[in-house]
Scaffold this active site. Structure first.
Site, PDB file in Angstrom:
ATOM      1  CB  SER B 162      -7.620  25.357-108.158  1.00 55.34           C
ATOM      2  OG  SER B 162      -7.617  25.400-106.767  1.00 55.34           O
ATOM      3  CG  ASP B 328      -8.676  33.234-106.884  1.00 54.85           C
ATOM      4  OD1 ASP B 328      -8.730  32.994-105.660  1.00 54.85           O
ATOM      5  OD2 ASP B 328      -8.211  32.433-107.711  1.00 54.85           O
ATOM      6  CG  HIS B 361     -10.168  29.597-106.226  1.00 51.15           C
ATOM      7  ND1 HIS B 361      -9.016  29.808-106.957  1.00 51.15           N
ATOM      8  CD2 HIS B 361     -10.243  28.251-106.031  1.00 51.15           C
ATOM      9  CE1 HIS B 361      -8.419  28.641-107.187  1.00 51.15           C
ATOM     10  NE2 HIS B 361      -9.142  27.691-106.636  1.00 51.15           N
TER      11      HIS B 361
END
Lengths: 207, 398
Positions: B162, B328, B361
């Site tokens: 991320s 995701d 995610h």
């Protein structure tokens, strides 16, 4: 990483391809599967190797073994590679599964100085005989699928492939056929015999 | 002042946290992208494992938006396990018996590194909105200063998911000679309109809370609980997948047999989100949330490096491994593929795997054995090329 003992035996056509690759060169293996050839080349030929593979299982097996492989489709992703990035681009037993084999060949020779291509020969006498006798789509060790579930959508014979190379102006540096006992036969000395007796073919191509 | 608004910093004494704190920028200030210079600033970091004599086994872990330096140990505020406990530790993919792991709280964070809740030396009060707007590049530049302080010439690897993955990409583009391997996970080369949009909702929620007080809540003894909680609730939805939410909660009711014809948390999913929000505000600073989400929105790696994605990694000696997750939708596979394409365009050494998961995610934080197997393999392959000795097999205890 694989144990040394596991590395010994690789498929005959892969061994043939491996033998044609200069140690220390840069190699892209298109459709590298579980990475058998790539692993062999990295460890026995010290190549700077990369792989491109469509299946998740194949990619995960390769990366888990420390091999630099990306998940991708040769039909669409070869165009992301730059010109002359590799010494060899390998396509073993995958050409016949490409949507656009002609474009894939073009990209291989754009990306690499040489392309190494192996494919099952649809002109092999047993294949011809199967169709003649049974009247059904041929199945064999190298063509194990039924017509409706085969990934092989662009099968060709050795003569077909020779014709395509001529049409595209591709230089054939070396070409051999392998029969079912893995005996090799030079294609250029007798294309007719090779096309009849060869179960598969391996070509070394350049621009 | 009412009790619920009182800020939780009393239980949040960064000086008492485990790990290390170092003052950087004394000799040469950190010049931020916005033009401001930080002359002397604190960076809090934690390490695991042992640095080998030739300093070749260091891995920098970059944490994500609401993460911190407590990668593999109980969180000092919440007591919960480290955020990457599945990944980092003895015998784990990032094996602390083999590698020396460094994780620093990023610039603008709130776990000990300089950020908006720390003291502004010019005023003696909290920085608040006087804190300069920072970027991902600023975070990485601060990490490089930490690396210099630790006298480590080259990291074995920089890894993160991320926002952590954005830092990895910035490292690789700006300091290619200072890392051997890079693993950007579940990330992107720039923030999309949708990414920015979700962040804007979060920021507006915080700023709409009267307890935010124009960013001066600390000096007024307030804490924008409700706003920060709503920001977290919204963001949390984006970290999960539609199917995992459905599977986990469906339309099930919370501690009741029938709907109540009111606005209580009738549904389990509501109760869950409220819980996520209310626990988050006990460990995170609202202004930090504004600054960090802004840094992410401003992230556009190619634009910062001259506009061409392909030129970013030209002649890069780094071994890359990009990993995405099927479920995701915040940083979807297509964004990771952009990174891979940029690397392919210069024939860089790159692996790319898309891992099948339902976790959305957040998958990079979860127990996803296939992900860990692939990641471990990449690191081991890179370690072999780097010439790092193999890990000594751990003996199982009695």
């Amino acid at each position: 990483m694989m144990a040394e003992s596991q590395r010994k035996a690789i498929r005959v056509d892969l061994q043939f391809i491996a033998d044609m690759i200069e140690p220390g060169s840069r190699v892209l293996d298109v459709g590298c599967g579980d990475g058998t050839l790539l692993d062999y080349l990295v460890h026995f030929k010290q190549v700077d190797g990369r792989g491109l593979e469509l299946s998740t299982e194949g990619v995960n097996a390769c990366v888990s073994a420390g091999l630099p492989v990306i998940q991708g489709d040769a039909d669409t992703d070869l165009e992301t590679f730059p010109d002359n990035a590799f010494d060899y681009v390998v396509l073993s037993q995958t050409l016949q599964a490409m949507v656009a084999p002609r474009t894939v060949l073009h990209h291989m020779l754009r990306i690499g100085r040489r392309a190494l291509v192996s494919f099952p020969n649809f002109g092999y006498w047993r294949v011809r005989l199967f169709l003649l006798l049974h009247g059904r789509m041929p199945m064999s060790d190298t063509l194990p699928y039924r017509w409706y579930d085969t990934p092989n959508i662009h099968l060709c014979t050795i003569k077909d492939f020779l014709a395509l190379c001529r049409e595209l102006g591709i230089v054939i540096e070396r070409s051999v056929s392998l029969d079912h006992k893995s005996r090799t036969r030079r294609i250029n000395s007798s294309p007719f015999t090779a096309n009849l007796l060869g179960e598969q073919a391996v070509f070394v191509l350049r621009r | 002042m009412t009790a619920p608004d009182k800020h939780p910093l009393g239980r949040w004494d960064v000086e008492s946290f485990p790990g290390h704190r170092v003052k950087l920028g004394r000799d040469e200030p950190l010049r931020l992208e916005c033009g401001v210079e930080l002359a002397e600033f604190t960076v809090a970091y934690q390490t695991y494992g042992t640095l080998n004599p030739d300093k070749s086994n260091a891995i920098m872990v970059c944490h994500a938006l609401t993460g911190d330096q407590f990668v593999a140990e109980p969180h000092p505020v919440t007591g919960k396990p480290g955020w990457w406990d599945y990944m980092v530790g003895p015998g784990k993919p990032i094996d602390t018996d083999r590698y020396f792991v460094i994780c620093s709280n990023f610039l603008g964070g709130c776990m000990g590194t300089i950020g908006p809740k720390e003291v502004n030396p010019e005023t003696g009060g909290p920085w608040g909105l006087d804190f300069p707007v920072i970027t991902i590049a600023d975070m990485v530049n601060a990490q490089v200063m930490l690396l210099d302080h630790l006298e480590i010439e080259q990291l074995f690897a920089v890894v993160g998911g991320s926002l952590g993955g954005m830092q990895v990409l910035e490292w690789a583009a700006s300091y290619p000679e200072r890392l051997f391997a890079a693993a950007p996970i579940a990330t992107a080369m720039h923030h999309s309109a949708q990414n920015i949009a979700f962040h804007e909702v979060g920021r507006q929620a915080i700023m709409a809370d009267p307890d935010w007080c124009g960013g001066e809540y600390l000096s007024r003894g307030r804490w924008p609980r409700r706003g920060l909680a709503v920001a977290r609730m919204t963001a949390h939805i984006t970290y999960l997948s539609e199917s995992s939410l459905q599977a986990k909660f469906g339309r099930r009711l919370q501690d009741r047999d029938a709907i109540t014809f009111g606005f209580d948390a009738d549904f389990q999913v509501e109760s869950y989100l409220r819980h996520q929000g209310s626990t988050f505000v006990e460990r995170f600073d609202a202004n930090s949330y504004l600054y960090i989400t802004r840094a992410m929105d401003y992230f556009d790696l190619a634009a910062r490096h001259g506009g061409s994605a392909a030129q970013l990694f030209d002649h890069s000696p780094i071994r890359f491994c990009v990993i995405s997750f099927t479920s995701d939708w915040l940083y979807p596979t297509v964004e990771c593929r952009r990174i891979v394409n940029a690397l392919n365009a210069v024939a860089a050494n790159v692996s790319f795997a898309e891992i099948e998961t339902d976790g959305g995610h957040d998958s990079f934080l979860l127990d996803v054995p296939e992900f860990h197997r692939v990641f471990r393999g990449f690191l081991e392959g890179a370690a072999e090329h780097r010439g790092l000795p193999r890990a000594v097999p751990r003996r199982n205890g009695p």
